[in-house]
Design an enzyme around this catalytic site. Structure first.
Site, mmCIF file in Angstrom:
data_model
loop_
_atom_site.group_PDB
_atom_site.id
_atom_site.type_symbol
_atom_site.label_atom_id
_atom_site.label_comp_id
_atom_site.label_asym_id
_atom_site.label_seq_id
_atom_site.Cartn_x
_atom_site.Cartn_y
_atom_site.Cartn_z
ATOM 1 N N GLU A 130 21.414 -2.068 -131.972
ATOM 2 C CA GLU A 130 21.737 -2.454 -133.344
ATOM 3 C C GLU A 130 20.517 -2.118 -134.167
ATOM 4 O O GLU A 130 19.480 -2.780 -134.080
ATOM 5 C CB GLU A 130 22.080 -3.944 -133.402
ATOM 6 N N LYS B 225 12.573 -10.066 -124.132
ATOM 7 C CA LYS B 225 11.266 -9.713 -124.676
ATOM 8 C C LYS B 225 11.376 -9.804 -126.199
ATOM 9 O O LYS B 225 11.866 -8.890 -126.854
ATOM 10 C CB LYS B 225 10.868 -8.300 -124.227
ATOM 11 N N GLU C 239 15.113 3.239 -144.591
ATOM 12 C CA GLU C 239 15.121 1.781 -144.566
ATOM 13 C C GLU C 239 13.732 1.244 -144.890
ATOM 14 O O GLU C 239 12.755 1.576 -144.226
ATOM 15 C CB GLU C 239 15.568 1.271 -143.199
ATOM 16 N N CYS D 287 18.829 -6.130 -141.336
ATOM 17 C CA CYS D 287 19.330 -4.788 -141.060
ATOM 18 C C CYS D 287 20.523 -4.458 -141.944
ATOM 19 O O CYS D 287 20.763 -3.297 -142.276
ATOM 20 C CB CYS D 287 19.711 -4.656 -139.590
#
Length: 502
Positions: free
Chosen positions: A260, A185, A395, A294
């Site tokens: 992750e 997905k 973040e 990331c």
């Protein structure tokens, strides 16, 4: 925001891939996918729901349990992966073009990723027939024991929009080499390249149902995939909010997961570093890919004795950075990938100013020629940042750099580790002793010394703390997709007390 639309002849349509067939969503709904450079839709993807996900999972389960895939030898699986690698190499230009249109990253980077992508399938294709069990000399007379490793079943892979195919390959390649089947997905913001890649699996000779792709929104397609009882494992790359939801949902059925997640990675520059090289490394860490990685080195830690000089060098370099068409070889920085991300980064810029950080570069939406229609943000640097400010702790996922000072190595390590995350870290120094000892002191899954943003299919990647669970890449990753089975065989007839542990 995404909206449900009816297909228009002016927009290219891409279909889902289930059981080797191209499919629309059962409900007939579509989502627009936008080009970040123009800010306008360019294609349509199916808006799948639970019915589509159920079909994909059951198809994958059938392929795993009774289809040709279940009877294929590991060596034959590996050969299919080699064929797929060749097809990806042959289609690298088209796949790169699709990714640039979908997420706005530089074509030079996406083409580089597509040319590197075959290595994952070659490497894990080579490992497919090297999953070896062992014989254990157990302390039981007349008992033979061995350990076997077996595939889990159906893997649900949920992937992000920043490097769609590369980060999908990190999951697909070891999962397939281990003998699993997969339902992917992709992010609703960047699904097209995965839909194009799916066709190559059948061309390579993979049996129908081994790899399936459903597209749509997280709560309509992602959640049913995670919660489906036939999904044995979930592999996710994305933000911490989504990761937490997936972890909680998977826990209800005790499913295996790998997550992750985000990062707030430090890039530490000591006074003895090669400053020109370090400037390049800092730029690579936060402004390459528009900061949408990331592993972005979004916190720059500068030793006080070089702070002002280094910051001046960095700003001068970034003033010359060229924003614009991601397909142009002259462009250094493209747009951010989504309109929502544009708003988020601009919001964090306002937060940084309110918290007292000093903006020394950028800090606005770009008004440069050729950048006004798309989702462009000027590369932004904030100085006088303290580690308790939100831009130093949360973040952002954009071209926004926080600059902090430190005096000593002890202080640098303390600042670097003072974060909920632990994905990556960079260290710039000419001191060999420091280079050898400081990685052990940093709570990060990957540490680069005099380098940044380097990955390999051979090297494990993943995070500490809130940056995730599990590892991708390297030999260890294939074990994430295997179940360990212990087998005892009695070699001689024997009687024993049935009411005691043997």
């Amino acid at each position: 925001m995404h909206s449900t639309v009816q297909p228009e002849p002016t927009l290219e349509r891409f279909l889902m891939h289930i059981g080797g067939e191209s499919r629309e969503a059962a409900g007939g709904r579509w989502l627009e996918t936008n080009n970040p450079y123009t800010g306008r839709p360019w294609a349509l993807i199916p808006r799948a729901g639970a019915e589509d996900v159920d079909l994909a999972v059951r198809t994958a389960h059938e392929a795993f349990s009774t289809g040709p895939w279940s009877r294929m030898t590991p060596s034959d699986r590996g050969l299919l992966m080699y064929r797929l690698a060749d097809l990806i190499a042959a289609n690298a230009e088209r796949l790169a073009d699709l990714e640039v249109r979908d997420n706005g990253k530089l074509r030079v980077e996406m083409l580089g990723q597509m040319k590197y992508l075959p290595r994952w399938f070659q490497y894990y294709g080579g490992l497919a027939d090297k999953i070896e069990g062992s014989v254990t000399p157990v302390d039981k007379a007349d008992m033979f024991h061995y350990v076997a490793y077996e595939p889990l079943g159906v893997v649900g892979a949920i992937t992000p929009w920043n490097s769609p195919l590369l980060l999908t390959a990190w999951k697909l390649a070891p999962a397939l080499a281990a003998g699993n089947t997969v339902v992917v997905k992709p992010s609703e913001f960047a699904s097209v390249s995965m839909l194009a890649l799916a066709r190559l699996f059948e061309e390579a000779g993979f049996p129908p149902g081994v790899v399936n792709v459903v597209t749509g929104l997280g709560h309509e397609a992602g959640e049913p995939l995670v919660e489906h009882p036939l999904v044995a494992r979930v592999a996710f790359t994305g933000g911490n909010i989504g990761g937490r939801k997936i972890y909680e949902a998977a826990a209800k059925r005790f499913k295996r997961v790998s997550l992750e997640l985000g990062g707030k990675s430090p890039n530490i520059v000591f006074a003895d570093a090669d400053l020109d090289a370090a400037v390049d490394g800092v730029i690579s860490g936060i402004f390459a890919a528009g900061g949408q990685t990331c592993m972005a080195g979004s916190r720059l830690l500068l030793q006080s004795s070089i702070h002002d000089r280094f910051l001046d060098m960095l700003v001068k370099r970034m003033v010359e950075a060229r924003l614009g068409d991601p397909n142009s070889p002259d462009t250094d920085i493209g747009p951010v990938a989504t309109e929502q991300q544009l708003a988020k980064v601009l919001d964090y810029i306002d937060i940084a100013r309110r918290d007292g950080a000093r903006c020394v570069l950028g800090g606005t939406r770009s008004t440069r020629q050729g950048c006004t229609e798309g989702w462009f943000i000027e590369p932004t640097i904030f100085a006088d940042v303290t580690n308790d400010m939100r831009i130093a702790r949360e973040e952002v996922f954009g071209p926004l750099l926080s600059v902090l000072r430190f005096e000593t190595e002890e202080e640098a390590v303390a600042l670097a580790n003072d974060t909920p995350f632990g994905l990556a870290a960079g260290v710039w120094t000419s001191d060999l002793g420091r280079a050898m000892t400081i990685p052990k002191r940093l709570t990060a899954g990957t540490v680069w010394i005099n380098a940044y943003r380097v990955v390999s299919y051979l090297a494990p990647f993943g995070g500490f703390k809130e940056s995730g669970i599990g590892r991708e890449n390297g030999q260890a990753a294939i074990m994430e997709y295997l179940e360990t089975k212990s087998v005892y065989i009695r070699t001689k007839p024997a009687r024993s007390n049935p009411f005691t542990l043997q």
